[in-house]
Design a protein around this motif. Structure first.
Motif, short mmCIF file in Angstrom:
data_model
loop_
_atom_site.label_atom_id
_atom_site.label_comp_id
_atom_site.label_asym_id
_atom_site.label_seq_id
_atom_site.Cartn_x
_atom_site.Cartn_y
_atom_site.Cartn_z
N GLY A 35 0.80 -1.22 0.00
CA GLY A 35 0.00 0.00 0.00
C GLY A 35 0.83 1.26 0.00
N LEU A 36 2.06 1.18 0.50
CA LEU A 36 2.96 2.34 0.51
C LEU A 36 4.07 2.22 -0.52
N ARG A 37 3.98 1.21 -1.38
CA ARG A 37 5.05 0.99 -2.35
C ARG A 37 4.54 0.83 -3.78
N GLU A 38 3.41 0.19 -3.97
CA GLU A 38 2.94 -0.16 -5.30
C GLU A 38 2.12 0.97 -5.92
N LEU A 39 2.20 1.09 -7.23
CA LEU A 39 1.44 2.11 -7.94
C LEU A 39 -0.02 1.71 -8.12
N THR A 40 -0.33 0.42 -7.99
CA THR A 40 -1.71 -0.04 -8.06
C THR A 40 -2.01 -0.90 -6.84
N VAL A 41 -3.27 -0.87 -6.41
CA VAL A 41 -3.73 -1.67 -5.27
C VAL A 41 -5.09 -2.26 -5.62
N PRO A 42 -5.50 -3.34 -4.98
CA PRO A 42 -6.80 -3.93 -5.29
C PRO A 42 -7.95 -3.10 -4.72
N ASP A 43 -9.01 -3.00 -5.50
CA ASP A 43 -10.22 -2.36 -4.97
C ASP A 43 -11.08 -3.43 -4.29
N ARG A 44 -12.31 -3.09 -3.97
CA ARG A 44 -13.16 -3.99 -3.20
C ARG A 44 -13.45 -5.28 -3.95
N GLY A 75 11.77 -12.18 14.53
CA GLY A 75 12.01 -13.60 14.32
C GLY A 75 12.35 -13.91 12.87
N ALA A 76 13.19 -14.90 12.68
CA ALA A 76 13.61 -15.29 11.33
C ALA A 76 12.47 -15.99 10.61
N CYS A 77 12.47 -15.85 9.30
CA CYS A 77 11.48 -16.54 8.46
C CYS A 77 12.15 -17.78 7.87
N PRO A 78 11.74 -18.98 8.27
CA PRO A 78 12.37 -20.19 7.72
C PRO A 78 11.92 -20.52 6.31
N GLY A 79 10.93 -19.80 5.80
CA GLY A 79 10.47 -20.01 4.44
C GLY A 79 10.79 -18.83 3.56
N GLU A 80 9.84 -18.43 2.72
CA GLU A 80 10.02 -17.29 1.83
C GLU A 80 9.38 -16.06 2.44
N GLU A 81 10.08 -14.94 2.38
CA GLU A 81 9.57 -13.68 2.92
C GLU A 81 9.49 -12.65 1.81
N VAL A 82 8.30 -12.11 1.60
CA VAL A 82 8.08 -11.09 0.58
C VAL A 82 7.32 -9.94 1.22
N ASP A 83 7.87 -8.74 1.10
CA ASP A 83 7.22 -7.54 1.63
C ASP A 83 6.85 -7.70 3.10
N GLY A 84 7.76 -8.28 3.89
CA GLY A 84 7.53 -8.43 5.31
C GLY A 84 6.70 -9.64 5.70
N ARG A 85 6.09 -10.31 4.73
CA ARG A 85 5.22 -11.44 5.02
C ARG A 85 5.98 -12.76 4.84
N VAL A 132 5.82 -4.97 9.09
CA VAL A 132 5.57 -4.02 8.00
C VAL A 132 6.76 -3.08 7.85
N LEU A 133 7.27 -2.58 8.96
CA LEU A 133 8.42 -1.68 8.90
C LEU A 133 9.63 -2.38 8.30
N LYS A 134 9.81 -3.64 8.64
CA LYS A 134 10.90 -4.40 8.03
C LYS A 134 10.70 -4.51 6.52
N GLY A 135 9.46 -4.79 6.10
CA GLY A 135 9.17 -4.94 4.68
C GLY A 135 9.38 -3.65 3.90
N LEU A 136 9.22 -2.50 4.54
CA LEU A 136 9.39 -1.22 3.86
C LEU A 136 10.85 -0.81 3.74
N GLY A 137 11.73 -1.50 4.42
CA GLY A 137 13.15 -1.20 4.29
C GLY A 137 13.48 0.21 4.71
N ASP A 138 14.19 0.93 3.84
CA ASP A 138 14.69 2.25 4.21
C ASP A 138 13.62 3.33 4.22
N SER A 139 12.38 2.98 3.88
CA SER A 139 11.28 3.92 4.03
C SER A 139 10.64 3.83 5.41
N ALA A 140 11.25 3.07 6.31
CA ALA A 140 10.71 2.86 7.64
C ALA A 140 11.58 3.53 8.69
#
Length: 983
Positions: free
Chosen positions: A398-407, A476-486, A600-608
């Motif tokens: 929501g703070l990075r992408e130029l498009t977001v999903p609507d309802r 905490g570490a993510c033992p799987g795949e981490e994308v955008d903080g998730r 979320v702050l981790k996912g935003l990197g240097d914008s956090a």
């Protein structure tokens, strides 16, 4: 409370290419020390020496920062009044830093700071300058974390305890502590600082009154709001949601459902949309500040997710959620972990086969005490078999992408990066958005010890948190795949015990990076642990252990956390620091681990920006660490800008005279014919096309429709030379009488005055310094450099044709971590291609390591098959590597190409085959060793940019993912969907 020394274990960090914020005004995509970046190339058999050439072409929004939109998201639940008061006492510093910044003496080392003039529009005394230009257009507003029950009876009119502050609906809040209205700008709900009255509807001109009214608004949040705090969804709804709902209604889940068992978003909140249109300017610097002492509880607003907030059942008794199947207790990620109230997923046994689903009809009950309403948002998947919360990557995107999903789920323009006011102003790029969290985390975990002192507190930047390996301690570490903080699986526990969410006493756990051991609830003193006092007795499993506590400015008799049997609970909050005795008086305030906000702050990197809600000093207002000054100071330090310099995150090689292989292009909004004036030079058509490509990729214009030509003028800002360069690289203060230009200062290369880089991070002590008249508002700059790195190509194999996958020679380096997802560039002299050109166009990771390797895999033996290896030599890669993305794999994004155009028509050039088009990749920067490299190359028709954010390629594991082919080339069922196609 006493301070504690941090004992950190430094770990090897990935050398990734990231978007690094520079000052207040934007982003610079940089090349790391390991060589990743926007273009690479090794030349052999040409006129230049062998070597790897890295071309950087980056967009930076510069110029005088003329407007800021500052949004505070205030937790208004119980226990927040004292923290709001502390914020109110610190907020004047933030307002003054924006509107009336101090004066500085740049001739001293370190730089001396002096009091600001009496008025924002007054000049500093002689020989002093402002630390950054004052902001004369500032919007400030507040919203709260209370969004109501969203279909549940809690925090809704159906609850007997309801009050209107339990559902502020993410609208702007403009009330004072008594609940009365605060006068706002045009009755729009926010305040506008406008000392020169230049706005169409003039704003506030009296700075003390402006600060006082904003302080009233902060205190007006109160502490009677909803206990299910949703700070993330609150700001998302106000700023990002394309069609925010007006209300949530109960509707039938299916035909014949007379109980209306589901919830649905209905209507459109036109009031919120109007507030957003007036508050959020398309070209402002947007800063969001969250203040909360609890974890986020942003539930999904549809279906039956509201049940996580439900208080009573149809008979008026306490409502309890269904239990989870037994496997959830040990592995919440197991496909057969689901709710006892659900139908079983395919391949899983029915609920009746699970012992837990046969207890009390599969529901929790009053007797069990395991479904306390206060913990409904805690550990949901393990306890209930369902995750009721929105995924954290929703907020990063929501703070990075130029498009977001609507309802309806369709992608639409993101309001944050759109011109929702319909003016002709340019839209902001992603580098003009920052999210700050003043949240539950010990300040001792994130303080910059080298910069802090007995009465000052400096926080680590997001980059420094990452470089010091602290995110694993925090979330905490993510033992799987981490994308955008998730993380796609359950995270491991944070290595800092105080950041672990639990109702159990965290005793017997080795100390984390803070170095503080946990103490049991029977500890004799409230500072037995210098950070959280000690654990406390949560026998009813209705609360969580604290991340940190701090002294209240004044003890509170009958404090809300200390009534009702404080002795049995043994809360450190209620323990007299002088005697150790417990009572009804509250001596300390608390904060819980803010896990989701921090993800979320981790996912935003240097914008956090990360700060602690546990204040270090609440007693001495004269000190700079008083209240939340350090937290707010981190914001202004991160965002302040000057017209003279920008810290560079990467080294640019300079020649002996200090010249850089770079060119700087200024982009301004077109107002009639373009006129570069006396200080800048016109650019060629090819250079303008390269600039427009960067603008289009940043969402500033649409290149394919010539929209860039219609909107912008491009001119070149010259690099200083001769006496001007010497002055730029050595003289402190304002450089006058030398026109306008720029230089790079890098004392590590023996170029420039070390005092001039003192303000830069220790990890990047170098400046890109500008001098001359300040730039106009909204000016953007394209910075283009070419660097050379000596490494000969050593790749073997039959050369490929245009379009065949190739491996850049950088991958022969064991310390090379891989390319960034937005990389685009060429390697000249590739032995893998008949054309000797290997093009990189949007690959993340390494061609030679499609599935990447995690940091914990670096401890595996060198011959372990899980280790990434270099091509040809097969040496183990010594650094973590991102996996490729399923929508942008090496076979599509790294391939042999050829040079099809160049400056002044000098060749030789090729003709692009069918399916390719000729696109400028490397602008002419007149740098050393670039002859025959600058120009355009044959590029495949690009896929949608969304493909760059596809799922990471995964190794196939029949044990963990039997239904997922893993995108592995060795698994036949993957077919064309596989990742990892090696050449």
């Amino acid at each position: 409370m006493s301070t504690t020394k941090r004992n950190r274990t430094r770990t090897a960090r990935r050398g990734v290419c990231t978007m690094l914020a520079l000052g207040a005004l934007g982003v610079l995509a940089a090349v790391s020390a390991t060589g990743c970046g926007n273009a690479t190339g090794s030349r052999s058999g040409t006129t230049a020496p062998d070597g790897t050439y890295t071309a950087l072409t980056s967009l930076v929004q510069f110029g005088a920062l003329d407007k800021v939109d500052l949004l505070f998201v205030i937790d208004n639940s119980a226990s927040m009044a004292d923290k709001q008061q502390i914020l109110g006492e610190s907020i004047g510093d933030l307002i003054n830093q924006f509107a009336n910044p101090p004066c500085i003496d740049t001739s001293t080392f370190p730089t001396e700071v002096h009091d600001p003039p009496a008025h924002p529009f007054d000049a500093c005394p002689p020989n002093l300058v402002r630390s950054h230009p004052p902001i004369f257009d500032l919007h400030v507003g507040t919203i709260t974390t209370s969004l109501g029950g969203r279909g549940a009876d809690s925090c809704s009119p159906s609850s007997p305890d309801f009050n209107f502050t339990q559902n502020d609906g993410a609208r702007l809040v403009a009330r004072d502590a008594s609940g009365g209205p605060v006068d706002t700008h045009g009755d729009l709900g926010f305040l506008a600082w406008d000392p020169f009255e230049t706005a169409e509807s003039p704003g506030e001109t009296d700075l003390p009154d402006f600060g006082d009214r904003f302080r009233q608004m902060l205190l007006g949040a109160g502490e009677r709001g909803c206990g299910f705090e949703a700070p993330l969804e609150a700001w998302y709804r106000f700023l990002v949601d394309p069609d925010p709902y007006e209300r949530v209604e109960r509707v039938p889940c299916f035909d014949g459902d007379t109980d209306n068992g589901c919830a649905a978003r209905t209507g459109t909140d036109d009031v919120l949309l109007e507030q957003r249109r007036e508050f959020l300017r398309p070209d402002s610097l947007l800063v969001i500040v969250m203040l909360t002492d609890e974890n986020d509880c942003s539930i999904v607003d549809d279906g039956q997710f509201f049940l996580s907030l439900q208080l009573t059942d149809d008979s008026g008794q306490l409502f309890h959620l269904p239990r989870a199947t037994d496997v959830c207790a040990t592995d919440p990620d197991d496909p057969c972990c689901y709710s006892c109230g659900q139908a079983p997923p395919a391949g899983c046994a029915p609920p009746s086969a699970s012992p837990s689903c046969n207890i009390s009809g599969g529901f929790y009950d009053d007797a069990s005490g395991e479904d306390q309403i206060n913990l409904r948002c805690f550990d949901q998947k393990r306890r209930f078999g369902i995750d009721f919360l929105q995924p954290v990557d929703r907020y990063v995107r929501g703070l990075r992408e130029l498009t977001v999903p609507d309802r309806s789920g369709d992608l639409v323009p993101n309001p944050v990066f759109s011109n929702i006011q319909g003016t002709d102003a340019p839209t902001r790029n992603q580098g003009l958005v920052f999210l700050a969290g003043i949240v539950g985390i010990p300040w001792q975990l994130i303080d910059d010890e080298a910069a802090s002192s007995a009465d000052t507190l400096e926080y680590l930047s997001a980059e420094e948190i990452r470089n010091e390996g602290l995110w694993d301690a925090i979330v905490g570490a993510c033992p799987g795949e981490e994308v955008d903080g998730r993380c796609d699986v359950r995270r491991e526990d944070p290595t800092e015990p105080l950041m672990r969410e639990t109702f159990h006493e965290r005793v017997g756990v080795p100390p984390g990076p803070t170095g503080e051991a946990t103490h049991p609830s029977v500890a004799p003193w409230p500072d037995s642990n210098a950070i959280n006092g000690h654990e406390w007795n949560i026998s009813g499993r209705d609360d969580l252990q604290y991340a940190c506590i701090f002294p209240l400015p004044s003890p509170r008799p009958l404090g809300s956390d200390c009534v009702n049997d404080p002795t049995g609970k043994l809360k450190p909050l209620c323990q007299d620091p002088a005697t150790g005795a417990y009572g009804d008086t509250q001596f300390f305030a608390k904060a819980y681990p803010a896990t989701r906000q921090l993800e979320v702050l981790k996912g935003l990197g240097d914008s956090a920006l990360v700060a602690s809600i546990c204040a270090r000093n609440v007693d001495d207002p004269s000190r700079s660490d008083f209240g939340y000054r350090a937290a707010l100071g981190a914001i202004t330090n991160r965002l302040k800008t000057t017209a003279t310099d920008r810290c560079l995150p990467t080294r640019i090689p300079l020649d002996d005279a200090g010249a850089a292989p770079c060119r700087v292009f200024d982009v301004t909004r077109r107002r009639g014919d373009c006129d570069c004036g006396p200080n800048r030079a016109p650019v060629s058509a090819a250079q303008e096309r390269a600039v427009h490509r960067e603008l289009a990729q940043a969402g500033q214009c649409a290149m394919e429709s010539s929209n860039c030509d219609d909107l912008f003028c491009t001119c070149e800002l010259p690099q200083a030379s001769g006496d001007a360069r010497v002055a730029c690289q050595s003289e402190p203060g304002i450089i006058a009488g030398l026109g306008q230009g720029w230089c790079i200062i890098d004392p590590e290369q023996g170029i420039g005055n070390e005092a001039l880089v003192a303000r830069c991070p220790r990890s990047s002590p170098r400046d890109l310094r500008f001098f001359g008249p300040p730039d106009g508002p909204g000016t953007m700059r394209i910075i283009s450099c070419v660097a050379r790195d000596d490494i000969a190509g050593r790749l073997e194999g039959d050369p490929g044709r245009i379009g065949d996958t190739c491996i850049p020679s950088l991958e022969t380096r064991p310390e090379f971590s891989g390319f960034a997802a937005d990389a685009h560039g060429v390697e000249i002299g590739s032995t893998m291609c008949r054309t000797e050109v290997c093009l990189v166009d949007g690959l993340e990771g390494r061609v030679s390591c499609p599935y990447g390797q995690f940091e914990d895999e670096l401890s595996l033996p060198p011959d372990d098959p899980a280790r990434c290896r270099t091509p040809v030599d097969g040496e183990p890669v010594t650094i973590a590597v991102d996996p490729q993305r399923s929508g942008a794999t090496a076979d599509e994004r790294v391939y042999c190409s050829c040079r099809c155009d160049g400056p002044d028509g000098t060749g030789p050039f090729c003709r692009c085959p069918k399916g390719f088009f000729c696109e400028e990749i490397i602008p002419n920067v007149e740098a050393p060793f670039t002859e025959g490299m600058v120009g355009s190359y044959c590029v495949k028709d690009p896929p949608s940019m969304d493909t760059f954010f596809g799922a990471p390629c995964q190794k196939y594991s029949p044990e963990s993912s039997p239904d997922n082919c893993g995108n592995n080339e060795d698994v036949p069922q993957c077919g064309a969907e596989r990742c990892g196609v090696n050449p």
